[in-house]
Design an enzyme around this catalytic site. Sequence first.
Site, PDB file in Angstrom:
ATOM      1  N   HIS A 283     -14.833  -6.974  31.625  1.00  0.00           N
ATOM      2  CA  HIS A 283     -13.563  -6.699  32.307  1.00  0.00           C
ATOM      3  C   HIS A 283     -13.399  -5.222  32.696  1.00  0.00           C
ATOM      4  O   HIS A 283     -13.066  -4.896  33.826  1.00  0.00           O
ATOM      5  CB  HIS A 283     -12.379  -7.117  31.431  1.00  0.00           C
TER       6      HIS A 283
ATOM      7  N   LYS B 266       0.840  -4.540  25.388  1.00  0.00           N
ATOM      8  CA  LYS B 266      -0.101  -5.086  26.367  1.00  0.00           C
ATOM      9  C   LYS B 266       0.082  -4.336  27.674  1.00  0.00           C
ATOM     10  O   LYS B 266       1.158  -4.377  28.277  1.00  0.00           O
ATOM     11  CB  LYS B 266       0.224  -6.571  26.586  1.00  0.00           C
TER      12      LYS B 266
ATOM     13  N   LYS C 215      -7.630  -3.866  20.545  1.00  0.00           N
ATOM     14  CA  LYS C 215      -6.687  -4.859  20.028  1.00  0.00           C
ATOM     15  C   LYS C 215      -5.677  -4.128  19.146  1.00  0.00           C
ATOM     16  O   LYS C 215      -5.978  -3.089  18.561  1.00  0.00           O
ATOM     17  CB  LYS C 215      -7.426  -5.875  19.157  1.00  0.00           C
TER      18      LYS C 215
ATOM     19  N   ASP D 122     -15.521 -13.783  35.617  1.00  0.00           N
ATOM     20  CA  ASP D 122     -14.858 -12.698  34.889  1.00  0.00           C
ATOM     21  C   ASP D 122     -13.421 -12.765  35.377  1.00  0.00           C
ATOM     22  O   ASP D 122     -13.124 -12.392  36.520  1.00  0.00           O
ATOM     23  CB  ASP D 122     -15.481 -11.347  35.235  1.00  0.00           C
ATOM     24  N   HIS D 123     -12.515 -13.262  34.546  1.00  0.00           N
ATOM     25  CA  HIS D 123     -11.194 -13.595  35.084  1.00  0.00           C
ATOM     26  C   HIS D 123     -10.412 -12.367  35.551  1.00  0.00           C
ATOM     27  O   HIS D 123      -9.473 -12.485  36.326  1.00  0.00           O
ATOM     28  CB  HIS D 123     -10.387 -14.447  34.090  1.00  0.00           C
TER      29      HIS D 123
ATOM     30  N   LYS E  91     -17.645 -16.459  30.210  1.00  0.00           N
ATOM     31  CA  LYS E  91     -18.135 -15.342  29.412  1.00  0.00           C
ATOM     32  C   LYS E  91     -18.162 -15.734  27.943  1.00  0.00           C
ATOM     33  O   LYS E  91     -17.507 -16.711  27.603  1.00  0.00           O
ATOM     34  CB  LYS E  91     -17.255 -14.119  29.638  1.00  0.00           C
TER      35      LYS E  91
ATOM     36  N   LYS F 263      -7.483 -11.462  39.133  1.00  0.00           N
ATOM     37  CA  LYS F 263      -6.106 -10.962  39.042  1.00  0.00           C
ATOM     38  C   LYS F 263      -5.698 -10.379  40.391  1.00  0.00           C
ATOM     39  O   LYS F 263      -6.436  -9.605  40.994  1.00  0.00           O
ATOM     40  CB  LYS F 263      -5.992  -9.897  37.937  1.00  0.00           C
TER      41      LYS F 263
ATOM     42  N   ASP G 143     -16.614  -8.139  24.246  1.00  0.00           N
ATOM     43  CA  ASP G 143     -15.445  -8.928  24.613  1.00  0.00           C
ATOM     44  C   ASP G 143     -14.744  -8.361  25.846  1.00  0.00           C
ATOM     45  O   ASP G 143     -14.276  -9.113  26.696  1.00  0.00           O
ATOM     46  CB  ASP G 143     -14.466  -8.977  23.423  1.00  0.00           C
TER      47      ASP G 143
HETATM   48  C1  BG6 Z   1     -10.639 -12.288  27.197  1.00  0.00           C
HETATM   49  C2  BG6 Z   1     -10.979 -11.759  25.831  1.00  0.00           C
HETATM   50  O1  BG6 Z   1     -11.769 -12.328  27.999  1.00  0.00           O
HETATM   51  O2  BG6 Z   1      -9.673 -11.444  27.772  1.00  0.00           O
HETATM   52  C3  BG6 Z   1      -9.746 -11.667  24.953  1.00  0.00           C
HETATM   53  O3  BG6 Z   1     -11.935 -12.621  25.216  1.00  0.00           O
HETATM   54  C4  BG6 Z   1      -8.683 -10.864  25.662  1.00  0.00           C
HETATM   55  O4  BG6 Z   1     -10.057 -11.080  23.692  1.00  0.00           O
HETATM   56  C5  BG6 Z   1      -8.453 -11.378  27.063  1.00  0.00           C
HETATM   57  O5  BG6 Z   1      -7.491 -10.987  24.902  1.00  0.00           O
HETATM   58  C6  BG6 Z   1      -7.513 -10.478  27.839  1.00  0.00           C
HETATM   59  O6  BG6 Z   1      -7.207 -11.064  29.065  1.00  0.00           O
HETATM   60  P1  BG6 Z   1      -5.822 -10.816  29.776  1.00  0.00           P
HETATM   61  O7  BG6 Z   1      -5.929 -11.539  31.069  1.00  0.00           O
HETATM   62  O8  BG6 Z   1      -4.770 -11.363  28.865  1.00  0.00           O
HETATM   63  O9  BG6 Z   1      -5.684  -9.327  29.922  1.00  0.00           O
END
Ligand code: BG6
Length: 488
Positions: free
Chosen positions: A244, A349, A344, A181-182, A152, A186, A239
């Site tokens: 996501h 988190k 952000k 799309d990681h 991405k 998960k 982003d």
């Molecule tokens: C990325 C974004 O794709 O995902 C980042 O570019 C973001 O800005 C990150 O911090 C969040 O991924 P995760 O797996 O830490 O929730």
Amino acid sequence: APEPATLVIFGATGDLAKRKLLPAVFGLWQDGLLGSAFNIVGVGRQEMTDDQFKDFVIEALKTSKETDQPHPGALEKFRDLLYYEFGDFGTDEVYGLVGQELDRAEEAHGGRKNALFYLSTPPSLFEPISNGLGRLGLADESEGWRRIIVEKPFGRDLASARELNAALHRVWDESQIYRIDHYLGKETVQNLMAIRFGNTIFEPLWNRSYVDHVQITAAEDLGLEGRAGYYEEAGVVRDMLQNHLMQLFTLTAMEPPSAFDADAIRDEKVKVLRSVQAITPENVGEVAVRGQYGPGVIDGEPVPGYREEPGVKPNSNTPTYVAVKLQVDNWRWEGVPFFLRTGKRLPKKVTEIAVVFKRPPLGMFPGATERNVLAFRIQPDEGVSLKFSSKSPGQEMVLREVVMDFRYDAFGAQLESPYSRLLLDAMLGDATLFPREDEVDRAWQIVSGLLQAWESTPAPDFPNYPAGTWGPEAADKLIGPDRRWRRL
Ligand code: BG6
């Protein structure tokens, strides 16, 4: 295990490769999941010998927090699998060198020339690299399978995503393309499907008769992390929201697929995305809120505002927070709003999907009856919880909210990195967890009116939330008055 193959990483000395990809590959290889004949070719623009690259990778593995504990001697053996090529991505030479690497691996790989090309580069290089591989015949599958993983961001708007798709299709068949799309890798995101479609008790309630609304949150306490160059151009919508969050939404809202396979699942995902009303420049004020953080405090430490971050324009209009209200026009969800928010420099988190149910039809007990909530905690403290009311012990009939909690810790296993899962799937040719062309296209359509509106009118109130708070006040109005964001 996958067939013998070569993993070719473009951008192999970049940040993503260093922090996520190489540790993921190492973990898979060490666990024996990549088969006996496997090697990696790093490709970059930077001049480097094989040995320098090997040193670089071993160092990256030693410093990344994501690397599994190496077995004795494993790093040395892994080192032997690594090669490096460099050159200008706009000319043919570097692809010729990559081709030679595949020829060289052929014998060790039992005559097969399977290759997975991973584009872990800035997006402006996706098309030139794909074209270069095409020109040199490296996308041709006559001597082994050939697949390409595209990182991405996939385009920066609808038009550029379409161009990129068209450019890729001039070289590759859709079945060879893996858009990553990681979030889909998960463990807890996959569990959403398992819980919905592997049980009887949830699905009957999963509709407009019982669900009041759905809240999807991806909060980050981190700020820019030195990525101003990228983020100033991207902003939170590109982003996080378009990819996501939209994926989390889609898996929550989609219909049961006819089978657990790539096309059946992706057909359902596209179907639900098509039922979502795209945000328009006209209704953006009612269905979306943007924010940008100012200076504030995170974990007791003062942090600068977005506009004070190095590399950010002092009057930047880039949003770092977004909340939207999506309406799904289908039989299941008519009238049930989906609220998505991400930002952000929020207090912590946490990523969560919360299905909030309607209140009981009758207020039989004193006090207000609360809404039941089924919450999927994607990260951290992965788990699923169900909140409901129960009688509080004592003479009086007083209800209190209680929570039933399932924690992933119960499995006693370390959750694997999403990159491991997705890399292995791509090696095995399983595209289930990779968004298809039409999915990406529709996700862009949904947010493009919002991008248009926000990019043509600067936000007069930026910055509008202090770092370390839950975003702008307007987001409470978006979800309210009778609903509120969950306190996480
Ligand atoms: C990325 C974004 O794709 O995902 C980042 O570019 C973001 O800005 C990150 O911090 C969040 O991924 P995760 O797996 O830490 O929730």
